[in-house]
Enzyme design. Structure first.
Site, PDB file in Angstrom:
ATOM      1  N   LEU A 157      21.915  23.054  26.282  1.00 10.76           N
ATOM      2  CA  LEU A 157      21.106  23.516  27.664  1.00 10.76           C
ATOM      3  C   LEU A 157      22.441  23.608  29.020  1.00 10.76           C
ATOM      4  O   LEU A 157      22.229  24.380  29.627  1.00 10.76           O
ATOM      5  CB  LEU A 157      20.495  22.432  28.057  1.00 10.76           C
ATOM      6  CG  LEU A 157      19.315  22.999  28.846  1.00 10.76           C
ATOM      7  CD1 LEU A 157      18.252  24.033  28.572  1.00 10.76           C
ATOM      8  CD2 LEU A 157      18.296  21.470  29.463  1.00 10.76           C
ATOM      9  N   ASP A 199      26.990  13.152  43.892  1.00  9.77           N
ATOM     10  CA  ASP A 199      27.244  14.380  43.364  1.00  9.77           C
ATOM     11  C   ASP A 199      26.302  15.445  43.320  1.00  9.77           C
ATOM     12  O   ASP A 199      26.119  16.180  42.358  1.00  9.77           O
ATOM     13  CB  ASP A 199      27.971  14.437  41.873  1.00  9.77           C
ATOM     14  CG  ASP A 199      28.939  15.533  41.140  1.00  9.77           C
ATOM     15  OD1 ASP A 199      29.259  16.301  42.208  1.00  9.77           O
ATOM     16  OD2 ASP A 199      28.957  15.669  39.903  1.00  9.77           O
TER      17      ASP A 199
END
Length: 345
Positions: free
Chosen positions: A121, A273
């Site tokens: 994915l 992040d």
């Protein structure tokens, strides 16, 4: 699908890798000299630097991703090129992912999931993600660390520390920006990312914290499917936050700001992040956050100082802003307060 175990890829010798790194860095430095002398026209220095990191592999791609957030170190054209490293990472063979899953759980994916998608994915610098469905019908994603990545990162960072330490002796710029400390910081962050059990603890904490939020969704971990190298989570469905969200952009931005204010001042920890690949937008415009490999923390005094700075900035109070900067450690105690007062004003 071939479910036989595969050996992890060879990481090579330390000496050979060191020679490769030194030669590639030397080639980049030589190219920069030619560019400064107008003997080289393309690509741009920023693109060339990103290409250097990309060609050096996983550890350096991750280094580039971290550096892409450092606007204090690089000009905008470099940051744009480094940010592209967040998306341009080649996946590793599915056979290696299958071998890692079997080693982690004692069973191949065929015995753990009613469906396991061979095509990833998404692929990142230290791991890749496959979508799957459990026998109970639950849609999940399976995050698998790149085989041998821990050994590779440790070796590369040791070599890079030596190289940077050597170059710093001849470069005032590297010394001024404390390049060695930057590399050490990235190394410590990478070590935390290479244990998915640590990430799972972070995921569970934030999933619990935002469980009742109408705007933020954090998919929780499947506890019985967790190891150091493999982690299974409930799947988030949606599109990246930077893909066709112009109509809802202001509201999404406000929701994201609200989420971070909550993380800063209530939770005392935050997603470290938040690049576009780590934030999805669902069909009902909920923000889905994933990849909690990097999490920052704020102790209570730091939270108080940060709140003071925000209030001081809102009130346009120069002295209060300076006080909060000193408390946050943004300025050394020895800094010239009179000079900084003029800068703040």
């Amino acid at each position: 699908m071939d479910t036989r175990a595969h050996k992890p890829p060879r990481t090579g010798s330390t000496i050979g890798r060191a020679i490769e790194i030194v030669l590639r860095v030397a080639a980049y430095v030589f190219w920069m000299l030619r560019w400064r002398l107008s003997l080289a026209q393309s690509p741009t220095p920023g693109r060339r630097f990103a290409m250097l990191l990309e060609n050096l592999g996983t550890s350096f791609v991750k280094l580039g991703q971290h550096l892409s957030l450092r606007s204090d170190l690089f000009p905008p054209d470099y940051l744009v090129e480094l940010q592209k490293l967040q998306d341009r990472v080649q996946p590793f063979p599915v056979e290696e992912a299958i071998a890692s899953i079997e080693q982690a759980f004692g069973k191949p994916p065929a015995q753990l999931f009613i469906r396991f998608d061979a095509v990833p994915l998404a692929a990142a610098s230290v791991a890749q993600v496959h979508s799957a469905r459990t026998f109970s019908g639950r849609e999940v994603v399976v995050k698998v660390l790149r085989p041998g990545v821990a050994i590779q990162v440790d070796r590369d960072m040791r070599i890079l520390m030596v190289v940077v330490r050597f170059l710093t002796q001849f470069s005032a710029t590297l010394a001024r920006y404390r390049a060695e400390a930057v590399v050490r910081e990235v190394w410590m962050t990478l070590k935390r990312e290479l244990d998915l059990r640590e990430e799972a603890r972070n995921v569970h904490r934030f999933a619990r914290e935002f469980r009742s939020s109408p705007f933020i969704d954090v998919p929780d971990v499947v506890e019985e499917m967790l190891s150091e190298t493999v982690m299974v989570q409930t799947r988030l469905h949606g599109k990246r936050i930077d893909e066709d969200v112009s109509r809802h952009g202001p509201q999404l931005a406000q929701n994201l700001i609200d989420a971070y204010v909550h993380m800063f001042f209530v939770v005392g920890a935050f997603h470290g992040d938040p690049h576009p690949g780590n934030i999805l937008v669902s069909d009902d415009n909920r923000l889905g956050m994933h990849d909690f490999g990097v999490v920052g923390s704020l102790d209570r005094p730091t939270r108080h100082a940060l709140a003071a700075f925000m209030l001081a900035f809102t009130e346009q109070d120069t002295e209060w802003v300076l006080d909060s900067w000193f408390e946050l450690g943004m300025l050394a105690r020895s800094a010239d307060r009179d000079r900084m007062r003029a800068v703040v004003s």
